[in-house]
Design a protein around this motif. Structure first.
Motif, PDB file in Angstrom:
ATOM      1  N   UNK A  41       0.841  -1.194   0.000  1.00 23.33           N
ATOM      2  CA  UNK A  41       0.000   0.000   0.000  1.00 23.33           C
ATOM      3  C   UNK A  41       0.884   1.254   0.000  1.00 23.33           C
ATOM      4  N   UNK A  42       0.302   2.410  -0.345  1.00 21.19           N
ATOM      5  CA  UNK A  42       1.095   3.646  -0.473  1.00 21.19           C
ATOM      6  C   UNK A  42       1.630   4.205   0.850  1.00 21.19           C
ATOM      7  N   UNK A  43       2.520   5.124   0.674  1.00 26.63           N
ATOM      8  CA  UNK A  43       3.071   5.947   1.744  1.00 26.63           C
ATOM      9  C   UNK A  43       1.935   6.653   2.488  1.00 26.63           C
ATOM     10  N   UNK A  49      -2.276  11.202   2.075  1.00 30.66           N
ATOM     11  CA  UNK A  49      -1.088  11.997   1.748  1.00 30.66           C
ATOM     12  C   UNK A  49      -1.452  13.088   0.762  1.00 30.66           C
ATOM     13  N   UNK A  50      -1.041  14.315   1.020  1.00 33.79           N
ATOM     14  CA  UNK A  50      -0.304  14.813   2.180  1.00 33.79           C
ATOM     15  C   UNK A  50      -1.280  15.179   3.297  1.00 33.79           C
ATOM     16  N   UNK A  81       2.490  -4.409   3.447  1.00 36.98           N
ATOM     17  CA  UNK A  81       3.360  -3.275   3.738  1.00 36.98           C
ATOM     18  C   UNK A  81       2.457  -2.060   3.649  1.00 36.98           C
ATOM     19  N   UNK A  82       2.357  -1.309   4.733  1.00 35.93           N
ATOM     20  CA  UNK A  82       1.441  -0.167   4.771  1.00 35.93           C
ATOM     21  C   UNK A  82       2.146   1.046   5.373  1.00 35.93           C
ATOM     22  N   UNK A  83       1.889   2.214   4.778  1.00 42.73           N
ATOM     23  CA  UNK A  83       2.494   3.455   5.244  1.00 42.73           C
ATOM     24  C   UNK A  83       1.650   4.124   6.318  1.00 42.73           C
ATOM     25  N   UNK A 168       9.585   0.040  -2.609  1.00 41.03           N
ATOM     26  CA  UNK A 168       9.546   1.461  -2.291  1.00 41.03           C
ATOM     27  C   UNK A 168       8.104   1.913  -2.381  1.00 41.03           C
ATOM     28  N   UNK A 169       7.543   2.321  -1.238  1.00 38.24           N
ATOM     29  CA  UNK A 169       6.192   2.858  -1.276  1.00 38.24           C
ATOM     30  C   UNK A 169       6.300   4.371  -1.384  1.00 38.24           C
ATOM     31  N   UNK A 170       5.384   4.978  -2.111  1.00 38.80           N
ATOM     32  CA  UNK A 170       5.408   6.441  -2.204  1.00 38.80           C
ATOM     33  C   UNK A 170       4.018   6.944  -2.525  1.00 38.80           C
ATOM     34  N   UNK A 171       3.864   8.233  -2.383  1.00 39.68           N
ATOM     35  CA  UNK A 171       2.635   8.933  -2.713  1.00 39.68           C
ATOM     36  C   UNK A 171       3.005  10.354  -3.056  1.00 39.68           C
ATOM     37  N   UNK A 172       2.246  10.954  -3.926  1.00 34.39           N
ATOM     38  CA  UNK A 172       2.435  12.359  -4.268  1.00 34.39           C
ATOM     39  C   UNK A 172       1.078  13.029  -4.304  1.00 34.39           C
TER      40      UNK A 172
END
Length: 175
Positions: A41-43, A49-50, A81-83, A168-172
């Motif tokens: 899952x994402x960041x 986010x944000x 995997x969770x942010x 690598x988890x990320x979010x924008x």
């Protein structure tokens, strides 16, 4: 090398809806069933986010703690995997955890905190300092978040620590 089936959950989390975002984690885990060893899952999935100044709300720590407990209780026979924000010793970190079968198996704290444009993470988070490598299905997996994968040091350190694959988890933010 063992095989590893990974589900990627591109989730539409809502900023501030910790309870709803927790359900948004559980839904694909249930849908994937035993088709995946790991669902990613994402960041900052649990808070959105944000999250901005919502991160300064003192009730958020309790909500995130409750969400992580719910995930530990309900994620069985698979891993996620969770942010999420992590709170320790008066500091807050942008973190991700590997959760499954009633426990948190590993937690990683983001090291490279962006501070430009729509990103203002240094305002809220402390930078992590540890390399994140965990064994998932006997395969050493390196964990990183967002810009950590853009810098050579964290990636090299994951490899030196024995990681054979990386997540690598990320979010924008949408602008």
């Amino acid at each position: 090398m063992p095989s590893l089936k990974i589900g990627l959950a591109q989730s539409n989390c809502l900023v501030g809806d910790v309870e709803g975002n927790t359900r948004r984690v559980l839904e694909p885990v249930e849908a994937f069933g035993d088709q995946c060893h790991l669902t990613v899952f994402p960041e900052l999935m649990l808070v959105g986010y944000p999250a901005g100044d919502l991160l300064l709300n003192p009730d958020l720590e309790k909500q995130v703690g409750k969400a992580l407990n719910t995930l530990r209780e309900q994620v069985e026979n698979t891993l996620i995997v969770v942010g999420h924000p992590e709170y320790q010793d008066g500091l807050m970190y942008n973190a991700c955890s590997v959760i499954g079968d009633g426990q948190t198996l590993a937690t990683y704290r983001k090291r490279a905190l962006p501070h430009y444009g729509a990103f203002n993470e240094k305002r809220y988070f402390a930078a992590g300092s540890e390399t994140g490598v965990g064994g998932i299905e006997r395969l050493p997996i390196g964990l990183s978040i967002g810009g950590d994968a853009w810098r050579p040091e964290p990636v090299r350190e994951l490899e030196e620590a024995g990681a054979r694959r990386g997540i690598n988890i990320n979010a924008s933010p949408y602008c």
